[in-house]
Motif scaffolding. Structure first.
Motif, PDB file in Angstrom:
ATOM      1  N   ALA A 145     -30.590  26.343-135.053  1.00 28.60           N
ATOM      2  CA  ALA A 145     -29.182  26.228-134.654  1.00 28.60           C
ATOM      3  C   ALA A 145     -28.789  27.314-133.656  1.00 28.60           C
ATOM      4  O   ALA A 145     -28.040  27.062-132.706  1.00 28.60           O
ATOM      5  CB  ALA A 145     -28.291  26.284-135.887  1.00 28.60           C
ATOM      6  N   ASP A 146     -29.303  28.540-133.858  1.00 27.20           N
ATOM      7  CA  ASP A 146     -28.964  29.629-132.937  1.00 27.20           C
ATOM      8  C   ASP A 146     -29.505  29.355-131.538  1.00 27.20           C
ATOM      9  O   ASP A 146     -28.827  29.618-130.532  1.00 27.20           O
ATOM     10  CB  ASP A 146     -29.528  30.956-133.454  1.00 27.20           C
ATOM     11  CG  ASP A 146     -28.819  31.437-134.720  1.00 27.20           C
ATOM     12  OD1 ASP A 146     -27.671  30.996-134.942  1.00 27.20           O
ATOM     13  OD2 ASP A 146     -29.410  32.234-135.461  1.00 27.20           O
ATOM     14  N   ASP A 147     -30.736  28.834-131.480  1.00 26.28           N
ATOM     15  CA  ASP A 147     -31.321  28.499-130.179  1.00 26.28           C
ATOM     16  C   ASP A 147     -30.487  27.442-129.466  1.00 26.28           C
ATOM     17  O   ASP A 147     -30.230  27.540-128.259  1.00 26.28           O
ATOM     18  CB  ASP A 147     -32.755  27.975-130.353  1.00 26.28           C
ATOM     19  CG  ASP A 147     -33.705  29.041-130.865  1.00 26.28           C
ATOM     20  OD1 ASP A 147     -33.465  30.231-130.584  1.00 26.28           O
ATOM     21  OD2 ASP A 147     -34.682  28.674-131.537  1.00 26.28           O
ATOM     22  N   LEU A 148     -30.073  26.428-130.206  1.00 29.31           N
ATOM     23  CA  LEU A 148     -29.303  25.341-129.603  1.00 29.31           C
ATOM     24  C   LEU A 148     -27.928  25.818-129.145  1.00 29.31           C
ATOM     25  O   LEU A 148     -27.434  25.400-128.094  1.00 29.31           O
ATOM     26  CB  LEU A 148     -29.153  24.188-130.601  1.00 29.31           C
ATOM     27  CG  LEU A 148     -30.457  23.468-130.952  1.00 29.31           C
ATOM     28  CD1 LEU A 148     -30.211  22.467-132.080  1.00 29.31           C
ATOM     29  CD2 LEU A 148     -31.021  22.749-129.737  1.00 29.31           C
ATOM     30  N   ARG A 149     -27.297  26.709-129.933  1.00 23.75           N
ATOM     31  CA  ARG A 149     -26.008  27.258-129.509  1.00 23.75           C
ATOM     32  C   ARG A 149     -26.153  28.075-128.234  1.00 23.75           C
ATOM     33  O   ARG A 149     -25.312  28.014-127.336  1.00 23.75           O
ATOM     34  CB  ARG A 149     -25.395  28.107-130.632  1.00 23.75           C
ATOM     35  CG  ARG A 149     -24.629  27.300-131.676  1.00 23.75           C
ATOM     36  CD  ARG A 149     -23.878  28.189-132.629  1.00 23.75           C
ATOM     37  NE  ARG A 149     -24.764  28.828-133.585  1.00 23.75           N
ATOM     38  CZ  ARG A 149     -25.056  28.329-134.776  1.00 23.75           C
ATOM     39  NH1 ARG A 149     -24.525  27.180-135.147  1.00 23.75           N
ATOM     40  NH2 ARG A 149     -25.861  28.967-135.599  1.00 23.75           N
ATOM     41  N   LYS A 150     -27.247  28.824-128.142  1.00 21.89           N
ATOM     42  CA  LYS A 150     -27.508  29.618-126.948  1.00 21.89           C
ATOM     43  C   LYS A 150     -27.706  28.711-125.738  1.00 21.89           C
ATOM     44  O   LYS A 150     -27.189  28.979-124.649  1.00 21.89           O
ATOM     45  CB  LYS A 150     -28.745  30.493-127.159  1.00 21.89           C
ATOM     46  CG  LYS A 150     -29.062  31.412-125.993  1.00 21.89           C
ATOM     47  CD  LYS A 150     -30.275  32.270-126.301  1.00 21.89           C
ATOM     48  CE  LYS A 150     -30.635  33.165-125.116  1.00 21.89           C
ATOM     49  NZ  LYS A 150     -31.826  34.007-125.406  1.00 21.89           N
ATOM     50  N   ASP A 151     -28.460  27.622-125.928  1.00 17.81           N
ATOM     51  CA  ASP A 151     -28.674  26.669-124.841  1.00 17.81           C
ATOM     52  C   ASP A 151     -27.353  26.036-124.421  1.00 17.81           C
ATOM     53  O   ASP A 151     -27.104  25.826-123.231  1.00 17.81           O
ATOM     54  CB  ASP A 151     -29.660  25.586-125.268  1.00 17.81           C
ATOM     55  CG  ASP A 151     -31.108  26.048-125.161  1.00 17.81           C
ATOM     56  OD1 ASP A 151     -31.330  27.182-124.723  1.00 17.81           O
ATOM     57  OD2 ASP A 151     -32.003  25.264-125.518  1.00 17.81           O
ATOM     58  N   ALA A 152     -26.521  25.704-125.416  1.00 19.28           N
ATOM     59  CA  ALA A 152     -25.229  25.092-125.103  1.00 19.28           C
ATOM     60  C   ALA A 152     -24.365  26.034-124.275  1.00 19.28           C
ATOM     61  O   ALA A 152     -23.694  25.608-123.318  1.00 19.28           O
ATOM     62  CB  ALA A 152     -24.503  24.703-126.391  1.00 19.28           C
TER      63      ALA A 152
END
Length: 281
Positions: A145-152
């Motif tokens: 989830a943290d990776d995806l939030r960073k990508d977003a």
């Protein structure tokens, strides 16, 4: 004529030409610059100039236009690398020449951003522009989830930079342009001229819209464009993937993922520095 070809690998691991930049009819006072095909290359994955944030091969090629008084930029592209495209836009904007952009067939995705580098934009009625949200593709990659939030957050920053670019030519308010971007909107010449400062010419049948390997990333591709891709597939049926194919694709995809992460980090740092300079100025 001077040409810089863009190469990418297909699913079989074969390196093929996917697009090109070409300089034609160059004199001391003018030149024609063509962007045809996909604006992406495997050579850009790790080669970036720190100051310009541009692929080294692109910078060297475009430097040949320094000192030219008038540049005619012709675009027929289905899109490509958001990072490479933003860098090309910035390089063209910094060139002091008077720039006239001609959309010969298609300016989709990042090609529509490069289009905005023109002091004038000319587009036939039957040419096409597509604007949409920048996106990240994941293939054999696990993210939390943290990776995806960073990508977003990274994609939001890219979209804001792209929106600022669109607004330099906009004839309507930002909210209307942003809604078109969020919806992935395909526009004819006349429709694009309602949103942006574009001169519309009569329909031109001389140049067909470019086919593109980027089309699979889009959700609203007009059937007139997808038909060309379907016909091409019938001529070149793809063989089933073997275990070795899958292994090689995984290794290549992971390397590409690492390269994209580096590109995003460098672009964000560049955008942050740009914001700081504007605040301090």
């Amino acid at each position: 004529m001077k040409e810089l070809k863009f190469y990418n690998k297909d699913r079989d691991g074969n390196t093929k030409v996917c697009g090109s930049m070409t300089i034609k009819n160059q004199t001391d006072s003018s030149a024609d610059l063509f962007f045809y095909g996909d604006i992406v290359s495997e050579t850009w994955q790790s080669e970036w100039y720190e100051d310009d944030m541009a692929p080294g091969d692109v910078k060297k090629f475009l430097d040949q236009l320094d000192g030219t008084e008038n540049i005619n930029i012709h675009i027929n592209s289905g899109g490509g690398s958001v990072f490479g495209g933003i860098a090309i836009y910035n390089m063209l904007r910094r060139n002091n020449a008077h720039k006239t952009v001609y959309v010969d067939g298609l300016a989709a995705s990042i090609a529509s951003v490069i289009m905005m580098a023109g002091d004038e934009i000319v587009m036939p009625k039957n040419a096409t522009v597509m604007i949409h949200k920048p996106s990240a593709s994941y293939f054999f990659t696990t993210k939390n989830a943290d990776d995806l939030r960073k990508d977003a957050e990274s994609l939001d920053t890219c979209q804001e930079a792209i929106m600022q670019t669109y607004m330099t030519k906009a004839k309507v308010d930002k909210e209307e342009i942003e809604q078109k971007v969020n919806d992935e909107t395909w526009l004819t010449g006349e429709e694009a001229a309602e949103l942006f400062d574009i001169k519309v010419e009569e329909a031109n049948d001389a140049v067909a819209c470019a086919g593109s390997s980027m089309f699979f990333c889009y959700k609203n591709v007009p059937t007139s464009l997808t038909a060309q891709g379907k016909n091409a597939k019938k001529k070149d049926e793809q063989r089933p993937l073997s275990r070795q194919d899958i292994k090689e694709i995984f290794n290549e995809s992971f390397s590409e993922y690492q390269a994209r992460e580096k590109e995003k980090k460098e672009l964000l740092e560049s955008l942050n520095k740009y914001g700081e300079r504007k605040q301090n100025g």
